[in-house]
Design an enzyme around this catalytic site. Structure first.
Site, mmCIF file in Angstrom:
data_model
loop_
_atom_site.group_PDB
_atom_site.id
_atom_site.type_symbol
_atom_site.label_atom_id
_atom_site.label_comp_id
_atom_site.label_asym_id
_atom_site.label_seq_id
_atom_site.Cartn_x
_atom_site.Cartn_y
_atom_site.Cartn_z
ATOM 1 C CE LYS A 13 -7.306 -6.003 5.336
ATOM 2 N NZ LYS A 13 -5.998 -6.616 5.117
ATOM 3 C CE1 TYR A 53 -7.390 -11.370 7.986
ATOM 4 C CE2 TYR A 53 -7.567 -9.513 9.534
ATOM 5 C CZ TYR A 53 -7.750 -10.197 8.058
ATOM 6 O OH TYR A 53 -7.895 -9.113 7.133
ATOM 7 C CG ASN A 116 -4.246 -5.182 2.060
ATOM 8 O OD1 ASN A 116 -4.743 -4.977 3.008
ATOM 9 N ND2 ASN A 116 -4.128 -6.505 1.483
ATOM 10 C CG HIS A 119 -10.535 -9.314 4.493
ATOM 11 N ND1 HIS A 119 -9.745 -10.333 4.343
ATOM 12 C CD2 HIS A 119 -11.858 -9.983 4.851
ATOM 13 C CE1 HIS A 119 -10.370 -11.660 4.238
ATOM 14 N NE2 HIS A 119 -11.657 -11.365 4.719
ATOM 15 C CD GLU A 130 -13.680 -14.136 5.648
ATOM 16 O OE1 GLU A 130 -12.578 -14.616 5.399
ATOM 17 O OE2 GLU A 130 -14.039 -13.367 4.865
#
Ligand code: CMP
Length: 142
Positions: A13, A53, A116, A119, A130
Site C-alpha cells: 500500500k 474496494y 496498514n 492488502h 482480485e
C-alpha cells in the site's frame, strides 16, 4: 504428500511504497514461504480503487480508503505457495497494526488501520477475482 499450490493477490500500500519498504515487504513474504510470481508498480486511478474496494462501498471508511489508495503508487503482486491465501494473511497479521502479532508485516511496518502497509485476499474465491482484476492470464503462465 501432494502439495497444492495456491495463488493470492497482495498489494503493497501507499504508506509502504512511500517509505521505500517494498523490498522489506517482499523479504517478509518470501521468508514466510511465499513466492512473488507477478508484480507491478502502479498508481491506481480513483475508478480503479473504487472498483477494487466496491465490497466496502457502504462502509464509513470507503471514501478515505479510496483517497488513501490513490495517494501514492502501490505494488500489486501475485503470490504463490502452499495454502497461499491463509499463509499470506498470517504473514500480514491483523488488519489493525495495534492488534497484529509480533513478527507480522503489519506489526513491523503498519502505521494505522488505514495505513496498514499491505492488502491480501481474504478467500480463494476473492483471490481469483482480485488477481484477474490486476493481471492478464498471459502474465501468469506456469
Ligand atoms: P484491506 O485488507 O486493504 O481491506 C480494506 C481496508 O480498509 C483495510 O485493509 C483497512 O486498511 C481499511 N480500513 C480503514 N478503516 C477500517 C475499518 N474501520 N475496518 C476495517 N478496515 C478498515
Amino acid at each position: 504428500m501432494i502439495v497444492t499450490k495456491q495463488r493470492t493477490l497482495s498489494i503493497v500500500k501507499p504508506d509502504a511504497t512511500k517509505r521505500n519498504l517494498t523490498g522489506s515487504v517482499v523479504a517478509m513474504l518470501e521468508a514466510g514461504g511465499l513466492s512473488v510470481v507477478a508484480q507491478r508498480r502502479v498508481r491506481l486511478s480513483e475508478a480503479q480503487a473504487r472498483a477494487f474496494y466496491a465490497v466496502h462501498k457502504d462502509r464509513p471508511f470507503y471514501e478515505a480508503l479510496v483517497a488513501f489508495m490513490t495517494s501514492e503508487p502501490v505494488v500489486v503482486q501475485v503470490l504463490e505457495g502452499e495454502d497461499a491465501v491463509k499463509k499470506n494473511r498470517e504473514i500480514m497479521g491483523a488488519t489493525d497494526p495495534k492488534e497484529a502479532d509480533e513478527g507480522t508485516i503489519r506489526a513491523a511496518l503498519g502505521m494505522s488501520l488505514e495505513a496498514n502497509s499491505v492488502h491480501g485476499s481474504d478467500s480463494p474465491e476473492n483471490a481469483e477475482k482480485e488477481i484477474a482484476f490486476f493481471f492478464a492470464g498471459c502474465e501468469l503462465l506456469d
